[in-house]
Enzyme design. Structure first.
Site, PDB file in Angstrom:
ATOM      1  N   VAL A   1       0.843  -1.209   0.000  1.00 25.70           N
ATOM      2  CA  VAL A   1       0.000   0.000   0.000  1.00 25.70           C
ATOM      3  C   VAL A   1       0.877   1.257   0.000  1.00 25.70           C
ATOM      4  CG1 VAL A   1      -1.863   1.255   1.170  1.00 25.70           C
ATOM      5  CG2 VAL A   1      -1.731  -1.240   1.389  1.00 25.70           C
TER       6      VAL A   1
ATOM      7  N   GLY B   1       3.399   2.458  -1.623  1.00 28.22           N
ATOM      8  CA  GLY B   1       4.842   2.457  -1.901  1.00 28.22           C
ATOM      9  C   GLY B   1       5.704   3.127  -0.848  1.00 28.22           C
TER      10      GLY B   1
ATOM     11  N   GLY C   1       6.727   3.114 -15.565  1.00 31.46           N
ATOM     12  CA  GLY C   1       6.758   1.933 -14.686  1.00 31.46           C
ATOM     13  C   GLY C   1       5.806   2.026 -13.504  1.00 31.46           C
TER      14      GLY C   1
ATOM     15  N   LYS D   1      -5.772  -1.884  -2.144  1.00 32.57           N
ATOM     16  CA  LYS D   1      -4.982  -1.224  -1.089  1.00 32.57           C
ATOM     17  C   LYS D   1      -5.885  -0.745   0.043  1.00 32.57           C
ATOM     18  CE  LYS D   1      -1.540   0.273  -4.499  1.00 32.57           C
ATOM     19  NZ  LYS D   1      -1.233   1.345  -5.443  1.00 32.57           N
TER      20      LYS D   1
HETATM   21  N1  HSE Z   1      -0.054   0.586 -10.231  1.00 26.04           N
HETATM   22  C1  HSE Z   1       0.172   1.059  -8.903  1.00 26.04           C
HETATM   23  C2  HSE Z   1      -0.052   2.553  -8.872  1.00 26.04           C
HETATM   24  C3  HSE Z   1       1.571   0.711  -8.491  1.00 26.04           C
HETATM   25  O1  HSE Z   1      -0.166   3.161  -9.940  1.00 26.04           O
HETATM   26  O2  HSE Z   1      -0.163   3.113  -7.811  1.00 26.04           O
HETATM   27  C4  HSE Z   1       1.805   0.786  -7.040  1.00 26.04           C
HETATM   28  O3  HSE Z   1       1.009  -0.094  -6.332  1.00 26.04           O
END
Ligand code: HSE
Length: 442
Positions: free
Chosen positions: A140, A142, A195, A213
């Protein structure tokens, strides 16, 4: 805590399954900061194996011979590996790998929110039964250590609400649409190139990633295991530049908000585009940044901000779990902090979306004829939906023009039924759009 676990005096060994964006970030930190981390914690952490089906691609990391292998079994079956980091994502075979590692007595770290939001309790149960840890800080938000904040730092609080911008990709898209007038698909392509996006970007743009999340964060905050199915989920694909413009005229920004709110013994769990007053701090959270707002009885309101996606912020979260677990291994500690398996603690019920009340923004596309406004307001009035302000722009013969309204507080159930009836009117073209509005309690 137990004295049964053997104290480990030497270093701790780690294996990574999945050498993609986050896997590469974790490897970089473990290899490049090995000495630095050892200096900080007093013992060494060694990355001994990485498994990935693709052993050819250059990730810009120099690995010793035989570190990178194709077969995850080399990690799962190795008696030398203490901690397995699962970074392949998806449900299968990630779930089987994690269960196998746990049953072999290995600690596991995962960033896999989809898996935790659907099978979390089962995995935590397996971890407990095998007397090992399951770390999930990276699942959750990052780079924001929100799991640690909720489970540890705010342990003395009764939490009333958790609101967040917790999908970097959709926040990036909405920001680019707002600030640079980019269209939706160009902004999505940019987020993918950087990414941030999930392998399947529909998870990002349809709100599913944020719902995963939210289920995890709400389980920890409210002491009951919630799953993806408990979260009402709506994505950002219907938002147009026109809505962003109108929102701005009314003094709002459009954000994909994940909301968990406790009212008495009910909890609202929802992810949807939301109009947030421009002056709120969370409105200024732009690009790939995430923010989580928490209201606790002791701390009051608090806002946590940081990068929620991408290689290094997510890797940073994984490393914090590696070090926590390594310290526990060294100390012989086990199950110090509980995971998502807490359903016994409360009898909270998830509120049905129909019963949720909010202020709303409506956008209709109408043919500009006399009496339209009274028809629409009649349908709304009959359901107790009270209009706060109206904008109608442009006047085109035989062409539909946008008619926009902001309402006072209304029930979702009434709004859905009004929209259905308005949609049937001949003077209305296209489906009406509605966006929930936060920050106005009238
Ligand atoms: N795809 C997710 C985002 C990556 O854009 O937040 C991180 O969980």
């Amino acid at each position: 805590m137990t004295g049964e676990v053997k104290l480990k005096r030497s270093g701790v060994s780690v294996g990574i399954i999945g050498f993609g964006t986050v896997g590469a970030g974790v490897a970089k930190i473990l290899l490049q900061k090995r000495v630095d981390i050892e200096r900080k914690i007093g013992f060494s952490i060694s990355l001994v194996k990485i498994a990935d089906l693709d052993v050819k691609r250059d990730r810009g990391i120099r690995l010793a011979k035989n570190v990178l292998v194709k077969d995850a079994g080399e990690i799962l079956n190795s008696p030398d590996i203490d901690i397995v980091i699962e970074l392949i994502g998806g449900i299968h075979p990630a779930k089987e790998f994690i269960l196998k590692a746990l049953r072999k007595g290995k600690h596991v770290i995962t960033a896999n929110k989809a898996l935790l939001a659907t099978h979390g309790p089962e995995l935590f149960k397996a971890a407990r039964e095998n007397r090992v840890e399951l770390g999930f800080e990276a699942s959750v938000a990052g780079g924001i250590p929100i799991i640690k904040i909720i489970r540890e730092a705010l342990i003395g609080n009764e939490i009333h609400a958790v609101y967040g911008i917790i999908n970097g990709t959709s926040n990036y898209i909405l920001t680019k649409m707002t600030e640079e007038g980019l269209d939706f698909s160009t902004a999505l392509k940019q987020a993918q190139a950087l990414g941030y996006a999930e392998a399947d970007p529909t998870f990002d743009i349809e709100g599913i990633d944020a719902a995963h999340k939210l289920a995890i964060a709400a389980s920890l905050a409210f002491g009951k295991s919630f799953s993806l199915n408990d979260v009402y989920t709506e994505g950002i694909t219907k938002i147009t530049p026109l809505d962003i413009e109108f929102a701005s005229e009314f003094g709002y920004k459009i954000k994909l908000l994940a909301i968990a709110k406790k009212i008495d013994q009910n909890i609202e769990l929802r992810v949807h585009p939301t109009m947030v007053p421009k002056e709120y701090l969370i409105s200024s959270v732009n690009g790939v940044f995430n923010a989580v707002y928490i209201e606790g009885d002791a701390i009051g309101p608090a806002l946590y901000y940081g990068k929620g996606a991408g290689e290094m912020p997510t890797a940073s979260a994984v490393i914090s779990d590696v070090v926590d677990i390594a310290r526990n291994i060294r100390a012989g500690a086990f199950n110090r902090i509980r995971g998502m398996e807490m359903s016994e603690r409360t009898n909270l019920k998830v509120k049905k979306m129909d019963e949720v009340a909010s202020c709303y923004y409506f956008r209709f596309s109408v043919f500009d004829r006399p009496g339209i406004l009274s028809k629409i307001s009649g349908i709304l009035g009959a359901r107790n939906i009270s209009i706060r302000s109206v904008i109608q722009k442009g006047r085109k013969k035989e062409k539909a023009v946008p008619l926009v309204m902001m309402t006072h507080r209304a029930r979702e159930k009434d709004v859905v039924s009004a929209m259905k009836e308005i949609n049937k009117l001949k003077v209305v073209s296209g489906k009406p759009l509605y966006i929930r509005v936060e920050g106005s309690e009238e």
